[in-house]
Design a protein around this motif. Structure first.
Motif, PDB file in Angstrom:
ATOM      1  N   GLU A   1      21.861  28.168   8.062  1.00 54.47           N
ATOM      2  CA  GLU A   1      21.722  29.520   8.621  1.00 54.47           C
ATOM      3  C   GLU A   1      23.083  30.053   9.060  1.00 54.47           C
ATOM      4  O   GLU A   1      23.423  31.211   8.804  1.00 54.47           O
ATOM      5  CB  GLU A   1      20.746  29.512   9.796  1.00 54.47           C
TER       6      GLU A   1
ATOM      7  N   ASN B   1      21.907  19.811  13.048  1.00 49.91           N
ATOM      8  CA  ASN B   1      20.657  20.442  12.670  1.00 49.91           C
ATOM      9  C   ASN B   1      20.835  21.123  11.318  1.00 49.91           C
ATOM     10  O   ASN B   1      21.601  22.072  11.180  1.00 49.91           O
ATOM     11  CB  ASN B   1      20.245  21.460  13.740  1.00 49.91           C
ATOM     12  N   GLU B   2      20.130  20.634  10.302  1.00 48.17           N
ATOM     13  CA  GLU B   2      20.303  21.130   8.937  1.00 48.17           C
ATOM     14  C   GLU B   2      19.970  22.614   8.810  1.00 48.17           C
ATOM     15  O   GLU B   2      20.670  23.366   8.141  1.00 48.17           O
ATOM     16  CB  GLU B   2      19.426  20.327   7.962  1.00 48.17           C
ATOM     17  N   HIS B   3      18.895  23.048   9.447  1.00 48.10           N
ATOM     18  CA  HIS B   3      18.505  24.455   9.400  1.00 48.10           C
ATOM     19  C   HIS B   3      19.587  25.333  10.023  1.00 48.10           C
ATOM     20  O   HIS B   3      19.975  26.363   9.458  1.00 48.10           O
ATOM     21  CB  HIS B   3      17.169  24.672  10.123  1.00 48.10           C
ATOM     22  N   HIS B   4      20.094  24.945  11.190  1.00 49.94           N
ATOM     23  CA  HIS B   4      21.149  25.719  11.844  1.00 49.94           C
ATOM     24  C   HIS B   4      22.416  25.755  11.000  1.00 49.94           C
ATOM     25  O   HIS B   4      23.117  26.767  10.949  1.00 49.94           O
ATOM     26  CB  HIS B   4      21.474  25.145  13.222  1.00 49.94           C
ATOM     27  N   LYS B   5      22.704  24.644  10.344  1.00 45.27           N
ATOM     28  CA  LYS B   5      23.910  24.558   9.524  1.00 45.27           C
ATOM     29  C   LYS B   5      23.883  25.589   8.392  1.00 45.27           C
ATOM     30  O   LYS B   5      24.820  26.365   8.224  1.00 45.27           O
ATOM     31  CB  LYS B   5      24.055  23.143   8.956  1.00 45.27           C
TER      32      LYS B   5
ATOM     33  N   LYS C   1      16.033  18.384   1.266  1.00 43.52           N
ATOM     34  CA  LYS C   1      15.430  19.712   1.350  1.00 43.52           C
ATOM     35  C   LYS C   1      15.502  20.228   2.774  1.00 43.52           C
ATOM     36  O   LYS C   1      15.471  19.467   3.728  1.00 43.52           O
ATOM     37  CB  LYS C   1      13.960  19.673   0.925  1.00 43.52           C
ATOM     38  N   ILE C   2      15.586  21.551   2.889  1.00 45.07           N
ATOM     39  CA  ILE C   2      15.404  22.233   4.167  1.00 45.07           C
ATOM     40  C   ILE C   2      14.169  23.092   3.965  1.00 45.07           C
ATOM     41  O   ILE C   2      14.194  24.035   3.164  1.00 45.07           O
ATOM     42  CB  ILE C   2      16.628  23.081   4.552  1.00 45.07           C
ATOM     43  N   GLY C   3      13.087  22.732   4.617  1.00 44.99           N
ATOM     44  CA  GLY C   3      11.802  23.347   4.302  1.00 44.99           C
ATOM     45  C   GLY C   3      11.429  22.942   2.892  1.00 44.99           C
ATOM     46  O   GLY C   3      11.412  21.755   2.567  1.00 44.99           O
TER      47      GLY C   3
ATOM     48  N   CYS D   1      26.103  23.806  15.511  1.00 44.39           N
ATOM     49  CA  CYS D   1      26.806  23.934  14.233  1.00 44.39           C
ATOM     50  C   CYS D   1      27.949  24.939  14.297  1.00 44.39           C
ATOM     51  O   CYS D   1      27.941  25.855  15.103  1.00 44.39           O
ATOM     52  CB  CYS D   1      25.825  24.369  13.145  1.00 44.39           C
TER      53      CYS D   1
ATOM     54  N   PHE E   1      24.619  17.740   3.665  1.00 39.03           N
ATOM     55  CA  PHE E   1      23.285  17.695   4.254  1.00 39.03           C
ATOM     56  C   PHE E   1      22.780  16.258   4.227  1.00 39.03           C
ATOM     57  O   PHE E   1      22.988  15.541   3.254  1.00 39.03           O
ATOM     58  CB  PHE E   1      22.324  18.592   3.468  1.00 39.03           C
TER      59      PHE E   1
ATOM     60  N   THR F   1      18.491  21.283  -0.990  1.00 33.43           N
ATOM     61  CA  THR F   1      19.807  21.609  -0.424  1.00 33.43           C
ATOM     62  C   THR F   1      20.884  21.775  -1.498  1.00 33.43           C
ATOM     63  O   THR F   1      21.849  22.504  -1.284  1.00 33.43           O
ATOM     64  CB  THR F   1      20.253  20.543   0.602  1.00 33.43           C
TER      65      THR F   1
END
Length: 124
Positions: free
Chosen positions: A89, A83-87, A51-53, A27, A47, A57
């Motif tokens: 973050e 990667n949604e989490h990396h994005k 959801k992320i976790g 990302c 996204f 979003t």
């Protein structure tokens, strides 16, 4: 948020005001901040999941919109990656770095300043 806005507004001639770019694995996030007293948000983060976790979003946009409105700042936020989490973050880390840089004390009292109050010759 309101106290932060008042503090930043009072010190706007003594701070840097601007941006940061941050890579994170797949990302890339870019956050530009202008603490010039006008609120605006450009949000170019998409996204593929809702959801992320457990976090919806759509709430990320609302967080930054509320911050921009209350801090009276321009925020331009862009992110891309798979990667949604990396994005997200990378967005938050770039935002933190941009804010750290933006509020850094500076002796640069020239342009750019709020156009209604100052000209490029630093005259009120």
């Amino acid at each position: 948020m309101a106290k932060l806005s008042e503090t930043l507004w009072a010190a706007r001639r003594e701070i840097e005001r601007y941006s940061f770019v941050l890579p994170m694995d797949d990302c890339l996030a870019q956050v530009a901040v202008d603490l010039g007293g006008r609120s605006w948000l450009v949000w170019e983060v998409n996204f593929s999941s809702l959801k992320i976790g457990e976090m919806p979003t759509e709430m990320f946009f609302h967080f930054f919109k509320t911050f921009s409105d209350n801090a009276k700042c321009n925020l331009n936020i862009k992110a891309e990656g798979s990667n949604e989490h990396h994005k997200i973050e990378a967005v938050f880390k770039a935002f933190a770095k941009a804010m750290k840089t933006a509020v850094k004390k500076s002796d640069n009292y020239g342009c750019p300043q709020q156009k209604e109050n100052y000209d490029c010759n630093n005259q009120v």
